[in-house]
Write a protein that holds these residues in place. Structure first.
Motif, PDB file in Angstrom:
ATOM      1  N   CYS A   1     -12.561  -2.481  -6.713  1.00 17.64           N
ATOM      2  CA  CYS A   1     -12.100  -3.103  -8.211  1.00 17.64           C
ATOM      3  C   CYS A   1     -10.574  -2.581  -8.158  1.00 17.64           C
ATOM      4  CB  CYS A   1     -13.008  -2.364  -9.094  1.00 17.64           C
ATOM      5  SG  CYS A   1     -12.572  -2.704 -10.728  1.00 17.64           S
TER       6      CYS A   1
ATOM      7  N   HIS B   1      -9.185  -1.581 -11.052  1.00 18.48           N
ATOM      8  CA  HIS B   1      -8.875  -0.686 -11.880  1.00 18.48           C
ATOM      9  C   HIS B   1      -8.746   0.647 -11.362  1.00 18.48           C
ATOM     10  CE1 HIS B   1     -10.835   1.934 -15.253  1.00 18.48           C
ATOM     11  NE2 HIS B   1      -9.297   1.603 -15.499  1.00 18.48           N
ATOM     12  N   LEU B   2      -9.757   1.173 -10.760  1.00 17.72           N
ATOM     13  CA  LEU B   2     -10.104   2.542 -10.200  1.00 17.72           C
ATOM     14  C   LEU B   2     -10.429   2.712  -8.848  1.00 17.72           C
ATOM     15  CD1 LEU B   2     -10.698   4.841 -13.355  1.00 17.72           C
ATOM     16  CD2 LEU B   2      -8.575   4.413 -12.176  1.00 17.72           C
TER      17      LEU B   2
ATOM     18  N   CYS C   1     -13.479   1.408  -7.543  1.00 21.42           N
ATOM     19  CA  CYS C   1     -15.139   1.298  -7.389  1.00 21.42           C
ATOM     20  C   CYS C   1     -15.403  -0.192  -6.580  1.00 21.42           C
ATOM     21  CB  CYS C   1     -15.814   1.139  -8.602  1.00 21.42           C
ATOM     22  SG  CYS C   1     -15.773   2.833  -9.545  1.00 21.42           S
TER      23      CYS C   1
ATOM     24  N   CYS D   1     -18.093  -4.703 -12.013  1.00 20.74           N
ATOM     25  CA  CYS D   1     -17.783  -3.638 -11.602  1.00 20.74           C
ATOM     26  C   CYS D   1     -18.638  -2.622 -12.476  1.00 20.74           C
ATOM     27  CB  CYS D   1     -16.394  -3.235 -11.584  1.00 20.74           C
ATOM     28  SG  CYS D   1     -15.956  -1.478 -11.172  1.00 20.74           S
TER      29      CYS D   1
ATOM     30  N   CYS E   1     -18.266   0.688 -12.753  1.00 22.95           N
ATOM     31  CA  CYS E   1     -17.579   1.883 -13.212  1.00 22.95           C
ATOM     32  C   CYS E   1     -17.271   1.581 -14.858  1.00 22.95           C
ATOM     33  CB  CYS E   1     -16.826   2.203 -12.543  1.00 22.95           C
ATOM     34  SG  CYS E   1     -17.188   2.876 -10.752  1.00 22.95           S
ATOM     35  N   HIS E   2     -16.523   0.693 -14.976  1.00 22.12           N
ATOM     36  CA  HIS E   2     -16.189   0.604 -16.548  1.00 22.12           C
ATOM     37  C   HIS E   2     -15.961  -0.953 -16.781  1.00 22.12           C
ATOM     38  CE1 HIS E   2     -13.690   3.755 -13.988  1.00 22.12           C
ATOM     39  NE2 HIS E   2     -14.152   4.508 -15.285  1.00 22.12           N
TER      40      HIS E   2
ATOM     41  N   SER F   1     -15.300  -3.963 -15.522  1.00 24.05           N
ATOM     42  CA  SER F   1     -14.537  -5.127 -15.236  1.00 24.05           C
ATOM     43  C   SER F   1     -15.243  -6.231 -14.836  1.00 24.05           C
ATOM     44  CB  SER F   1     -13.302  -4.788 -14.380  1.00 24.05           C
ATOM     45  OG  SER F   1     -12.516  -3.673 -14.961  1.00 24.05           O
TER      46      SER F   1
HETATM   47  S1  FES Z   1     -13.246   0.989 -11.506  1.00 28.61           S
HETATM   48 FE1  FES Z   1     -13.980  -0.990 -11.766  1.00 28.61          FE
HETATM   49  S2  FES Z   1     -13.955  -1.171 -13.881  1.00 28.61           S
HETATM   50 FE2  FES Z   1     -13.251   0.830 -13.733  1.00 28.61          FE
END
Ligand code: FES
Length: 182
Positions: A113, A115-116, A118, A131, A133-134, A136
């Motif tokens: 992902c 974002h971070l 994942c 995703c 994790c957060h 997305s």
């Molecule tokens: S790592 Fe995927 S939304 Fe944060």
């Protein structure tokens, strides 16, 4: 009989040719030995340290057959990659997402992902990459639909040879709007 005066060796124009020639040949011999030593040392040092200076190799890796991909259905393809970094070498399990679009075009996505970093999955019901994790969300072409992801999914270089799909695995910095390769 005429007495010989000792010669003044400091007198202008006076020098001892024998001593000078010996020094000259000594100097030539030392210089030649130095050059030979240097010519042997430089390739040896280069051979020893060059692997450590090389960037990490990014070889093409076969990840599956084109016949494994159904149009419009993303598929996670797992494979074992050999990573070399200088003298260090390791085998690691990797996975990428490959999609044969309805028009036949293929895209291979990094599994991380943006974002971070994942791992995300394909939701077959919603037909979205999600995703955990957060939150997305990306569509089948990798475009961000929702969540904090700052950019679309990262597409990886790939090629097709005799019906086999090969990918060049790369990683990118997460959390940036632009794609920055690591
Ligand atoms: S790592 Fe995927 S939304 Fe944060």
């Amino acid at each position: 009989m005429v007495a010989m005066e000792p010669q003044d060796q400091d007198a202008p124009g006076f020098y001892t040719p024998v001593g000078t020639r010996r020094k000259f040949f000594q100097w030539v011999t030392e210089a030649a030995a130095g050059l030979i030593g240097l010519s042997l040392t430089i390739p040896l040092v280069g051979y020893v340290i060059s692997p450590a200076l090389k960037r990490r190799d990014k070889p093409w890796v076969e990840i599956g057959g084109m016949d494994e991909l159904a149009a419009g259905e993303p598929k996670q393809l797992d494979y074992v990659a050999t990573i070399r970094d200088g003298y260090w070498e390791a085998k690691t399990h990797k996975a990428v997402w490959a999609v044969k679009q309805s028009d036949g075009q293929v895209t291979v996505f990094s599994p991380m992902c943006t974002h971070l970093g994942c791992g995300y999955h394909w939701d077959t019901m919603d037909r979205r990459f999600k995703c955990p994790c957060h939150g997305s969300v990306y569509d089948v072409s990798g475009r961000v639909l929702a969540g904090p992801a700052p950019r679309h999914l990262d597409a990886l270089p790939f090629k097709i040879e005799q019906g086999r799909l090969l990918v060049m695995y790369k990683e990118f910095k997460s959390g940036f709007t632009e794609q920055i390769e690591l």
